[in-house]
Design a protein around this motif. Structure first.
Motif, PDB file in Angstrom:
ATOM      1  N   GLY A 119      -1.713  -3.146  12.365  1.00  0.00           N
ATOM      2  CA  GLY A 119      -1.492  -3.581  10.985  1.00  0.00           C
ATOM      3  C   GLY A 119      -2.251  -4.838  10.610  1.00  0.00           C
ATOM      4  O   GLY A 119      -2.034  -5.408   9.538  1.00  0.00           O
ATOM      5  N   LEU A 120      -3.170  -5.290  11.468  1.00  0.00           N
ATOM      6  CA  LEU A 120      -3.910  -6.519  11.195  1.00  0.00           C
ATOM      7  C   LEU A 120      -4.913  -6.340  10.071  1.00  0.00           C
ATOM      8  O   LEU A 120      -5.204  -7.295   9.327  1.00  0.00           O
ATOM      9  CB  LEU A 120      -4.624  -7.000  12.462  1.00  0.00           C
ATOM     10  CG  LEU A 120      -3.741  -7.229  13.698  1.00  0.00           C
ATOM     11  CD1 LEU A 120      -4.579  -7.769  14.848  1.00  0.00           C
ATOM     12  CD2 LEU A 120      -2.599  -8.168  13.383  1.00  0.00           C
ATOM     13  N   SER A 125       1.052   1.382   2.716  1.00  0.00           N
ATOM     14  CA  SER A 125       1.583   2.332   3.697  1.00  0.00           C
ATOM     15  C   SER A 125       1.050   3.748   3.501  1.00  0.00           C
ATOM     16  O   SER A 125       0.874   4.495   4.467  1.00  0.00           O
ATOM     17  CB  SER A 125       3.112   2.351   3.632  1.00  0.00           C
ATOM     18  OG  SER A 125       3.551   2.659   2.322  1.00  0.00           O
ATOM     19  N   GLN A 126       0.772   4.117   2.244  1.00  0.00           N
ATOM     20  CA  GLN A 126       0.332   5.492   1.986  1.00  0.00           C
ATOM     21  C   GLN A 126      -1.068   5.777   2.509  1.00  0.00           C
ATOM     22  O   GLN A 126      -1.488   6.938   2.560  1.00  0.00           O
ATOM     23  CB  GLN A 126       0.396   5.796   0.482  1.00  0.00           C
ATOM     24  CG  GLN A 126      -0.581   5.001  -0.391  1.00  0.00           C
ATOM     25  CD  GLN A 126      -0.014   3.672  -0.855  1.00  0.00           C
ATOM     26  OE1 GLN A 126       0.650   2.976  -0.092  1.00  0.00           O
ATOM     27  NE2 GLN A 126      -0.268   3.338  -2.116  1.00  0.00           N
ATOM     28  N   TYR A 127      -1.802   4.725   2.921  1.00  0.00           N
ATOM     29  CA  TYR A 127      -3.162   4.917   3.411  1.00  0.00           C
ATOM     30  C   TYR A 127      -3.269   4.622   4.911  1.00  0.00           C
ATOM     31  O   TYR A 127      -4.378   4.547   5.455  1.00  0.00           O
ATOM     32  CB  TYR A 127      -4.131   4.021   2.641  1.00  0.00           C
ATOM     33  CG  TYR A 127      -4.016   4.197   1.147  1.00  0.00           C
ATOM     34  CD1 TYR A 127      -4.324   5.413   0.542  1.00  0.00           C
ATOM     35  CD2 TYR A 127      -3.563   3.151   0.332  1.00  0.00           C
ATOM     36  CE1 TYR A 127      -4.189   5.582  -0.827  1.00  0.00           C
ATOM     37  CE2 TYR A 127      -3.440   3.316  -1.048  1.00  0.00           C
ATOM     38  CZ  TYR A 127      -3.748   4.533  -1.608  1.00  0.00           C
ATOM     39  OH  TYR A 127      -3.611   4.707  -2.967  1.00  0.00           O
ATOM     40  N   PRO A 186       5.193  -5.931   8.950  1.00  0.00           N
ATOM     41  CA  PRO A 186       6.073  -7.101   9.025  1.00  0.00           C
ATOM     42  C   PRO A 186       7.196  -6.990   7.999  1.00  0.00           C
ATOM     43  O   PRO A 186       7.043  -6.341   6.963  1.00  0.00           O
ATOM     44  CB  PRO A 186       5.137  -8.272   8.687  1.00  0.00           C
ATOM     45  CG  PRO A 186       3.751  -7.752   8.860  1.00  0.00           C
ATOM     46  CD  PRO A 186       3.815  -6.287   8.582  1.00  0.00           C
ATOM     47  N   GLU A 187       8.287  -7.633   8.288  1.00  0.00           N
ATOM     48  CA  GLU A 187       9.387  -7.637   7.331  1.00  0.00           C
ATOM     49  C   GLU A 187       8.977  -8.420   6.080  1.00  0.00           C
ATOM     50  O   GLU A 187       8.541  -9.569   6.163  1.00  0.00           O
ATOM     51  CB  GLU A 187      10.620  -8.281   7.954  1.00  0.00           C
ATOM     52  CG  GLU A 187      11.831  -8.323   7.033  1.00  0.00           C
ATOM     53  CD  GLU A 187      13.004  -9.059   7.666  1.00  0.00           C
ATOM     54  OE1 GLU A 187      14.010  -9.236   6.968  1.00  0.00           O
ATOM     55  OE2 GLU A 187      12.890  -9.443   8.847  1.00  0.00           O
ATOM     56  N   ASN A 188       9.074  -7.776   4.921  1.00  0.00           N
ATOM     57  CA  ASN A 188       8.715  -8.404   3.639  1.00  0.00           C
ATOM     58  C   ASN A 188       7.334  -9.068   3.700  1.00  0.00           C
ATOM     59  O   ASN A 188       7.202 -10.296   3.523  1.00  0.00           O
ATOM     60  CB  ASN A 188       9.769  -9.446   3.233  1.00  0.00           C
ATOM     61  CG  ASN A 188      11.147  -8.848   3.080  1.00  0.00           C
ATOM     62  OD1 ASN A 188      11.292  -7.748   2.536  1.00  0.00           O
ATOM     63  ND2 ASN A 188      12.167  -9.551   3.548  1.00  0.00           N
ATOM     64  N   PRO A 189       6.284  -8.301   3.931  1.00  0.00           N
ATOM     65  CA  PRO A 189       4.944  -8.903   4.080  1.00  0.00           C
ATOM     66  C   PRO A 189       4.513  -9.644   2.821  1.00  0.00           C
ATOM     67  O   PRO A 189       4.706  -9.172   1.701  1.00  0.00           O
ATOM     68  CB  PRO A 189       4.046  -7.695   4.352  1.00  0.00           C
ATOM     69  CG  PRO A 189       4.782  -6.520   3.800  1.00  0.00           C
ATOM     70  CD  PRO A 189       6.231  -6.824   3.992  1.00  0.00           C
ATOM     71  N   ASP A 190       3.931 -10.821   3.013  1.00  0.00           N
ATOM     72  CA  ASP A 190       3.491 -11.637   1.892  1.00  0.00           C
ATOM     73  C   ASP A 190       2.210 -12.383   2.266  1.00  0.00           C
ATOM     74  O   ASP A 190       1.626 -12.160   3.328  1.00  0.00           O
ATOM     75  CB  ASP A 190       4.596 -12.607   1.435  1.00  0.00           C
ATOM     76  CG  ASP A 190       5.043 -13.564   2.554  1.00  0.00           C
ATOM     77  OD1 ASP A 190       4.265 -13.782   3.517  1.00  0.00           O
ATOM     78  OD2 ASP A 190       6.158 -14.103   2.457  1.00  0.00           O
ATOM     79  N   ARG A 201     -10.315   8.361  -0.178  1.00  0.00           N
ATOM     80  CA  ARG A 201     -11.559   8.602   0.546  1.00  0.00           C
ATOM     81  C   ARG A 201     -11.936   7.423   1.449  1.00  0.00           C
ATOM     82  O   ARG A 201     -12.523   7.613   2.520  1.00  0.00           O
ATOM     83  CB  ARG A 201     -12.696   8.854  -0.446  1.00  0.00           C
ATOM     84  CG  ARG A 201     -13.943   9.379   0.230  1.00  0.00           C
ATOM     85  CD  ARG A 201     -15.201   9.443  -0.611  1.00  0.00           C
ATOM     86  NE  ARG A 201     -15.034   9.517  -2.042  1.00  0.00           N
ATOM     87  CZ  ARG A 201     -15.980   9.127  -2.905  1.00  0.00           C
ATOM     88  NH1 ARG A 201     -17.118   8.621  -2.441  1.00  0.00           N
ATOM     89  NH2 ARG A 201     -15.800   9.236  -4.196  1.00  0.00           N
ATOM     90  N   VAL A 202     -11.604   6.211   1.026  1.00  0.00           N
ATOM     91  CA  VAL A 202     -12.103   5.020   1.710  1.00  0.00           C
ATOM     92  C   VAL A 202     -11.030   4.294   2.508  1.00  0.00           C
ATOM     93  O   VAL A 202     -11.231   3.940   3.674  1.00  0.00           O
ATOM     94  CB  VAL A 202     -12.736   4.052   0.682  1.00  0.00           C
ATOM     95  CG1 VAL A 202     -13.130   2.739   1.344  1.00  0.00           C
ATOM     96  CG2 VAL A 202     -13.941   4.695   0.012  1.00  0.00           C
ATOM     97  N   ALA A 203      -9.892   4.029   1.891  1.00  0.00           N
ATOM     98  CA  ALA A 203      -8.905   3.111   2.469  1.00  0.00           C
ATOM     99  C   ALA A 203      -8.391   3.525   3.851  1.00  0.00           C
ATOM    100  O   ALA A 203      -8.313   2.667   4.750  1.00  0.00           O
ATOM    101  CB  ALA A 203      -7.737   2.912   1.502  1.00  0.00           C
ATOM    102  N   PRO A 204      -8.013   4.790   4.087  1.00  0.00           N
ATOM    103  CA  PRO A 204      -7.458   5.123   5.412  1.00  0.00           C
ATOM    104  C   PRO A 204      -8.391   4.794   6.571  1.00  0.00           C
ATOM    105  O   PRO A 204      -7.962   4.210   7.576  1.00  0.00           O
ATOM    106  CB  PRO A 204      -7.188   6.636   5.304  1.00  0.00           C
ATOM    107  CG  PRO A 204      -6.968   6.879   3.845  1.00  0.00           C
ATOM    108  CD  PRO A 204      -7.921   5.949   3.162  1.00  0.00           C
TER     109      PRO A 204
END
Length: 466
Positions: free
Chosen positions: A110-111, A122-124, A132-136, A181-184
């Motif tokens: 997830g880095l 998350s969808q990609y 992480p919990e509540n990523p910010d 097309r790109v993000a995943p």
């Protein structure tokens, strides 16, 4: 002449402490009798506890910004950086591109996603990527800070530049088809992406671009050049700013251009110690780019540039701050071990003054960074674009100035050792070589200062009782 004697001080004249971590387990033949020297352990601390070698909330201060979720994330990023970057980078830092397995491990942890975490994409992502919990933005700031502990801006750029400054444009403004097309592939480290804005005659002056894209039916025909494009020699995708309308702010658009597009080519720029970051010159010769590759609306690209700048300047400032801190940390370590004129360097007042000067600048910058990160975390993108842009410009200018100061002062402390790529100066030499590279990207220092000052006068006219 040294057999049977303590040669610790002499050893550190020639070698960096990392040598012991690498070769120590294999070469150790025994241990000294008696208990090992005791170090005071302070509960709730993190890291090696070199004073100011980490942000001060790691070591002894309370913080209103960082929660348990950030501490857990910090542990994950540090473990990855130590084991997969710092311990291995000597074997690939001069390669023509970063190792695929490292990028893919970053994706699985997830880095790469953390650089695009509002909202968490998350969808990609592949199944099983931890969030992480509540990523910010503080999770993101920790990532930039920790990865820059390697001490090499080129390595940092190779591992982070595309996801940090190019992919956000697609995730925010691209069509769903472009995102899919790109993000995943980018977020999982299977492919790389680069932002292509600067040109030979247009750097900070984005409105001065002349690379054109003329609409012909279902295609844009792209002609022109781009320069200083980080990751450009090996990127698979290029988020490219082009002129589609009249010259100036009102005629800029963004296109996604694939590396295999006919008429498109890249050339490596000869910049010292930049092999791994892949800085490139791009040529577009009648490149046919599908209209479906338009990112956002035609002729509205300047808004995308402005939207992206806050994030890019946070990224560059965070990396600068840690690289400056690396200089400070290494200087404290070196001055504690090196002896000159019959006493440790740390006993020379001039050296202590340099340490104090670096500390003041680094900690002040860190506090400014934390404060601005809090604003980005608690504001909407739209509000932040209105309120934070001028301040982040000053932060970015200050960050590169602090890095420059620390690079200079640490050179004076290390002396000739600061110029060696190996030995005790192995983490200092990259700073001496690369510091200039942070004074220009994301906005040159003088441009940033001028922008913030002009904004101050505008606000004064609108809001102040003069």
């Amino acid at each position: 002449q040294y057999a049977g004697k303590d040669v610790s001080n002499i050893f550190f004249v020639y070698h960096h402490a990392s040598v012991l971590k690498k070769y120590g387990p294999r070469l150790r033949i025994g241990v000294l009798e008696g208990p090992p020297p005791k170090k005071v352990e302070v509960p709730g601390t993190f890291g090696e506890m070199v004073p100011y070698g980490d942000p001060i909330w790691y070591q002894r201060f309370n913080t209103p910004y960082y929660k348990e979720t950030h501490r857990q994330w910090r542990k994950i990023v540090r473990e990855f950086t130590d084991k997969r970057v710092i311990e291995t980078m000597d074997g690939w830092r001069d390669a023509d591109e970063p190792p695929k397995d490292i990028l893919q491990e970053m994706g699985k942890l997830g880095l790469l996603a953390i650089m695009n975490c509002r909202p968490w994409p998350s969808q990609y992502l592949d199944a099983g990527v931890p969030m992480p919990e509540n990523p910010d933005y503080f999770h993101e700031l920790i990532f930039y800070d920790e990865i820059a502990r390697c001490g090499s801006s080129s390595v940092v750029a190779a591992l982070t530049n595309g996801p940090a400054i190019a992919l956000p444009v697609i995730l925010k403004f691209g069509s769903e088809e472009l995102k899919r097309r790109v993000a995943p592939d980018v977020l999982m480290g299977r492919k790389t992406i680069a932002l292509a804005v600067s040109e030979p005659q247009a750097g900070s002056d984005v409105a001065g671009m002349v690379c054109t894209a003329q609409r012909q039916g279902d295609y844009y025909i792209v002609n022109g050049n781009k320069k200083w494009i980080t990751n450009g020699t090996y990127a698979d995708f290029f988020v490219t700013a082009v002129v589609t309308g009249k010259p100036g702010h009102q005629g800029i658009s963004f296109l996604l251009i694939d590396k295999d597009t006919p008429g498109f080519s890249t050339r490596k720029l000869q910049i010292r110690d930049s092999n791994i970051s892949g800085t490139a010159y791009l040529d577009f010769d009648n490149c046919k780019v599908p209209v479906s590759n338009l990112i956002g609306q035609e002729n509205q690209g300047f808004k995308l540039v402005m939207y992206n700048f806050n994030h890019e300047r946070l990224y560059v400032s965070a990396v600068c701050c840690r690289l400056a801190r690396v200089c400070l940390e290494e200087s404290i370590k070196y001055a504690s071990k090196r002896t000159t004129f019959g006493k440790p360097l740390s006993d020379h007042q001039s050296i202590r003054m340099k340490i104090a000067s670096m500390t003041r600048q680094v900690e002040s910058l860190q506090n400014w960074l934390d404060f601005v990160t809090y604003q980005l975390t608690t504001m909407s993108h739209e509000e932040a674009n209105i309120k934070v842009g001028d301040v982040l410009s000053l932060v970015k200018a200050q960050a590169s100035k602090v890095y420059e100061l620390c690079s200079r002062e640490t050179t004076m402390i290390f002396g000739g050792n600061a110029l060696y790529m190996t030995g005790v100066g192995r983490k200092i030499e990259p700073s001496v070589v690369q510091v200039k590279g942070y004074q220009i990207p994301a906005g040159a220092e003088d441009v940033m200062d001028d922008f913030a000052a002009r904004a101050a006068f505008k606000k004064a006219q609108l809001l102040a009782k003069l």
